[in-house]
Scaffold this motif. Structure first.
Motif: not given
Length: 473
Positions: A77-96, A221-222
């Motif tokens: 579960a920790l591995g999946f949380v880390a992966l999903s949270v790190l993937g969500l950083q792409f949304a910040l890079a998109a500068r919406f 999504a990523f």
């Protein structure tokens, strides 16, 4: 006028360090309180982000995998949380813009750093818990002979470690911002792709249709975010490209660049005074590195202007700009605006090139015929290097404006205020009705934090103090 009321005695805040007038324009805003109209949107974005990031924790309670033990399930579960949270950083890079507007860019950047640290802890906690349970997992420490799925996991962890080191100690390692930006982007993509490859390679938890569906959607999504940032958005910027219309040299090694749409009949660039944009001079928008600068022109002007301090490799290249050159502009961004924080009057406190968003605010107020009282306290090292002095000279006759220059290393001929912005100076300059004014601070991190402490000591309500900081990393 009677002397200002002294606040209740309390320990004096530390003395302000000398202002650094050679910093990059400010791009990190920290409003103390969100506007009520944005509260619902902010709550919605936060709830969505939390839901996406924490959904994998449900694995800890799955009955189908109870035989593997709670520790193993928690590790996965920790591995999946880390992966999903790190993937969500792409949304910040998109500068919406819609996603960041309710919070302000400084809050978004702080969240990016803090959530990244939590993701790092989860990512490293995943293998550590596994190694504590069985020799079967400890054998995976032999990376050379480990299966491909384990090698991908180690690749993701090592890339994450490299990203941490180069981000935290970028200046100590003397990595330039453009090089760091490319490295940061490449490592981020590598971390997520290797992590996804590891997760799909293990396959144990992906035997469930629902889990395959969830992670299939996450992966799509990523990938879509990566395509958006590197292809769709640059294409949109190419269609809205600008050309250099004016170039004005300014004191202190700055230059004001005036831009207008390159395409005839293109819609004008609309922004709110105090916002910033990411800009890139060049022939193509398909590049990893843009640089953030505050607009310095009126929001009602036909041309958008940026007053840029020429320090560093990128800003030095501004000297090579010529009339007619192409510039790409990604913006506007930020919530460091008068509209978000209306008041009976305004106090602006800046150091060096931090005056640029205030030049935009004051010019906009002048174009609106606004006569609310404004005070600008501008700190610089030398009186002949005051950025914005040309614009301020034109504005003073159009506004109810008082400008106070504070020079830390003046010449013998200087007859104005000497030294630094501190609590005593602010106490002398601020009126009795100081608690009803709105305060905007723009400078480096040390000065911003010091001035905030001074205003707090002077009993200025915290929700009336809004700041924007230099730098990105």
């Amino acid at each position: 006028m009677p002397a200002p009321r002294r606040p209740t005695p309390r320990p004096h805040p530390p003395r302000l360090p000398a202002p650094d007038s050679g910093s990059y324009p400010a791009v990190q805003s920290r409003p103390r309180r969100a506007a009520p109209s944005t509260g619902g949107r902010a709550a919605g974005w936060v709830a969505g982000h939390v839901a996406i990031g924490l959904t994998p924790l449900a694995l800890c309670f799955g009955e189908e995998h109870a035989g593997r033990g709670f520790v193993v399930n928690l590790s996965v579960a920790l591995g999946f949380v880390a992966l999903s949270v790190l993937g969500l950083q792409f949304a910040l890079a998109a500068r919406f813009t819609r996603a960041t507007a309710p919070f302000g860019i400084d809050a978004v950047l702080r969240y990016h750093r803090q959530i990244s640290f939590l993701a790092v802890l989860a990512a490293f906690g995943h293998p550590v818990l596994l190694f504590c349970t069985s020799d079967t997992y400890r054998r995976l420490l032999d990376v050379v002979h480990a299966p491909l799925r384990a090698q991908l996991a180690w690749l993701s962890v090592l890339a994450l470690l490299a990203l941490m080191v180069t981000s935290i100690w970028r200046r100590a390692l003397r990595i330039s911002y453009p090089v760091w930006h490319v490295l940061h982007s490449a490592l981020g993509v590598g971390i997520v792709l290797a992590g996804l490859g590891h997760a799909f390679g293990v396959g144990y938890y992906f035997s469930e249709p629902l889990m395959r569906l969830v992670w299939g959607c996450y992966t799509a999504a990523f990938l879509w975010l990566a395509v958006w940032v590197r292809l769709v958005k640059p294409l949109a910027l190419w269609r809205r490209r600008f050309r250099v219309a004016t170039l004005w040299p300014e004191p202190g090694g700055s230059v004001t660049v005036g831009l207008e749409p390159a395409r005839r009949h293109a819609r004008p660039f609309r922004f709110r005074a105090g916002q910033f944009a990411w800009i890139l001079p060049g022939r193509t928008p398909f590049t990893l590195t843009y640089h953030p600068f505050s607009m310095s022109s009126s929001a009602h002007a036909a041309r958008v202007e940026f007053t840029i301090k020429q320090v560093g490799d990128f800003t030095d290249s501004i000297r090579g700009l010529q009339i007619g050159d192409t510039v790409y502009v990604d913006g506007p961004h930020g919530s460091f605006t008068l509209e978000r924080h209306p008041g009976m009057g305004f106090v602006f406190i800046a150091a060096g090139v931090g005056v640029t968003p205030f030049l935009s605010m004051l010019a906009t107020l002048a174009d609106q015929g606004d006569q609310r009282p404004c005070t600008l306290i501008l700190a610089n090292r030398y009186e002949d290097q005051v950025t914005g002095v040309r614009q301020l000279a034109r504005l003073q006759d159009r506004l109810n404006l008082r400008v106070v220059h504070v020079i830390s290393r003046p010449s013998e001929q200087w007859t104005g205020v000497r030294g630094h912005v501190d609590a005593d100076l602010l106490d002398r300059l601020l009126p009795q009705h100081r608690r009803s004014l709105q305060y905007f601070i723009c400078s480096g991190e040390q000065m911003v934090e010091s001035v905030e402490a001074y205003l707090d000591w002077l009993d200025v309500p915290r929700h009336r103090v809004h700041s924007e900081k230099f730098g990105m990393v």
